[in-house]
Scaffold this active site. Structure first.
Site, PDB file in Angstrom:
ATOM      1  N   HIS A 111      60.888 -14.094  51.539  1.00 48.77           N
ATOM      2  CA  HIS A 111      60.139 -14.110  50.355  1.00 48.77           C
ATOM      3  C   HIS A 111      58.952 -14.730  49.935  1.00 48.77           C
ATOM      4  O   HIS A 111      58.778 -14.854  49.437  1.00 48.77           O
ATOM      5  CB  HIS A 111      60.432 -12.662  49.561  1.00 48.77           C
ATOM      6  CG  HIS A 111      60.858 -10.890  49.839  1.00 48.77           C
ATOM      7  ND1 HIS A 111      60.465 -10.328  50.567  1.00 48.77           N
ATOM      8  CD2 HIS A 111      62.394 -10.738  50.249  1.00 48.77           C
ATOM      9  CE1 HIS A 111      60.564  -9.455  50.242  1.00 48.77           C
ATOM     10  NE2 HIS A 111      62.262  -9.585  50.451  1.00 48.77           N
ATOM     11  N   ASP A 134      63.343  -6.441  58.928  1.00 45.56           N
ATOM     12  CA  ASP A 134      63.920  -5.845  57.519  1.00 45.56           C
ATOM     13  C   ASP A 134      62.803  -5.207  56.689  1.00 45.56           C
ATOM     14  O   ASP A 134      61.504  -5.207  57.225  1.00 45.56           O
ATOM     15  CB  ASP A 134      64.061  -7.400  56.577  1.00 45.56           C
ATOM     16  CG  ASP A 134      64.580  -6.706  55.415  1.00 45.56           C
ATOM     17  OD1 ASP A 134      65.445  -7.719  55.250  1.00 45.56           O
ATOM     18  OD2 ASP A 134      63.959  -6.847  54.426  1.00 45.56           O
ATOM     19  N   HIS A 155      61.338  -5.142  53.595  1.00 46.95           N
ATOM     20  CA  HIS A 155      61.116  -5.126  52.998  1.00 46.95           C
ATOM     21  C   HIS A 155      59.749  -5.736  53.279  1.00 46.95           C
ATOM     22  O   HIS A 155      60.476  -6.489  54.680  1.00 46.95           O
ATOM     23  CB  HIS A 155      61.772  -6.033  52.116  1.00 46.95           C
ATOM     24  CG  HIS A 155      62.530  -5.084  51.376  1.00 46.95           C
ATOM     25  ND1 HIS A 155      64.039  -5.731  51.293  1.00 46.95           N
ATOM     26  CD2 HIS A 155      62.212  -4.511  50.507  1.00 46.95           C
ATOM     27  CE1 HIS A 155      64.611  -4.347  50.363  1.00 46.95           C
ATOM     28  NE2 HIS A 155      64.236  -3.791  49.790  1.00 46.95           N
ATOM     29  N   ASP A 202      68.413  -4.261  56.219  1.00 41.59           N
ATOM     30  CA  ASP A 202      68.728  -3.357  54.934  1.00 41.59           C
ATOM     31  C   ASP A 202      67.830  -1.625  55.117  1.00 41.59           C
ATOM     32  O   ASP A 202      67.169  -1.093  53.899  1.00 41.59           O
ATOM     33  CB  ASP A 202      68.011  -3.368  53.885  1.00 41.59           C
ATOM     34  CG  ASP A 202      66.783  -4.845  54.708  1.00 41.59           C
ATOM     35  OD1 ASP A 202      65.880  -4.934  55.050  1.00 41.59           O
ATOM     36  OD2 ASP A 202      66.356  -5.113  53.068  1.00 41.59           O
TER      37      ASP A 202
HETATM   38 ZN   LIG Z   1      65.658  -6.970  52.820  1.00 40.88          ZN
END
Ligand SMILES: [Zn+2]
Length: 307
Positions: A123, A160, A162, A244
């Site tokens: 991120h 991931d 996200h 996740d």
């Molecule tokens: Zn994540």
């Protein structure tokens, strides 16, 4: 040939506030999962140089992170992202680990490598720490492979849950890199629409609806991402390995199972076997249910060993 595990207990010194999902205990969970895997070639993640970070981030940003590290206690960089006295070393060892993973794989010392460090990195944007991340570990490793080792093309696969907005930002204009991501949408950080395709068509986003599970994920990879990677003909595949998307994870609900992480890893290694002598370097990103993280990281590493 073997699989390297690159790690360092400095990961334990990156401390987050009580109740924060990206917690110190994640490191122990991953280590417990990997502990039975005797075949791993265990190596230490070194502190990277500042110059390594500057492959992707401006000097002013690095200086701002260095200045933000507190002498004691914690400091918040945003609502989600915190630093403690040990955070800079931990993050620089995460980057250093990914870089020596690239070095070892390209030198032919090992077939592939798993870098198990925290904080995560995908991120972190060019000049913005966010989403628990300080430096764009995988993007920096890609630049090292391209600029230091002289590779022509590097593909990044981010599974991931996200969207890897930071990696996408850092590699947006890098035509020698292909960034591919599956992620739940809607979900933090909100980016990752299929219409985001990079400055050179070098970004492939496949957003997945909540609760869609294994079948939608496997279709996304077999129908979209792996064909895009094959067409790109990379010399190396880097992986942002977040766990996740697991059904037990508290931050998302894509409902993947532990076996799905074995599947995706097996397939990535098969694709790498076809395209680039099996060369894969994977870095830990998210994964916030400790038992699911332990089991999924173990499944990931075991599939790398078996490749
Ligand atoms: Zn994540």
């Amino acid at each position: 040939m073997t699989t390297a595990l690159i790690t360092h207990p400095a990961s334990l010194n990156h401390v987050t506030p009580p109740g924060h999902p990206e917690q110190v205990a994640r490191y122990g969970a991953v280590m417990r999962g990997l502990e039975p895997l005797d075949a791993l070639d265990r190596r230490e993640a070194p502190v990277c140089t500042r110059a390594e970070i500057l492959r992707c981030h401006p000097e002013a940003y690095l200086a701002r992170i260095e200045a933000a590290i507190p002498e004691t206690g914690l400091r918040a960089l945003d609502a989600d992202t915190h630093v403690s006295p040990g955070s800079l070393e931990a993050a620089m060892r995460a980057v250093g680990g990914a870089c020596v993973g690239v070095d070892a794989v390209l030198a032919g010392e090992v077939t592939n490598a798993f870098v198990a460090m925290r904080p995560p990195g995908h991120h972190a944007e060019t000049s913005t720490a966010m989403g628990f991340c300080l430096f764009g570990t995988v993007a920096i490793a890609a630049r090292r492979a391209l600029d230091h080792h002289g590779l022509n093309r590097v593909a990044v696969i981010d599974f991931d849950v996200h969207h890897g907005n930071g990696t996408q930002d850092l590699l947006w204009e890098e035509e020698r890199a292909l960034f591919c991501s599956t992620h739940q949408m809607p979900l933090y950080p909100g980016s990752g629409a299929a219409t985001e395709t990079g400055a050179h068509g070098n970004v492939v986003n496949v957003p997945l609806d909540p609760m869609t599970g294994s079948a939608a994920m496997r279709r996304a990879y077999d129908d979209v991402i792996f064909p895009a990677v094959a067409a790109f003909k990379p010399d190396l595949i880097l992986v942002s390995a977040g766990f996740d998307a697991h059904e037990a994870d508290p931050l998302a609900n894509l409902n993947w199972k532990t076996e799905d992480f074995a599947w995706i890893t097996r397939r990535i290694c098969e694709v790498a076997g076809d395209l680039c002598d099996g060369r894969v370097v994977s870095s830990l990103e998210g994964g916030y249910d400790l038992d699911a993280l332990r089991d999924s990281a173990a499944a990931h590493a075991a599939a790398m060993i078996a490749a």
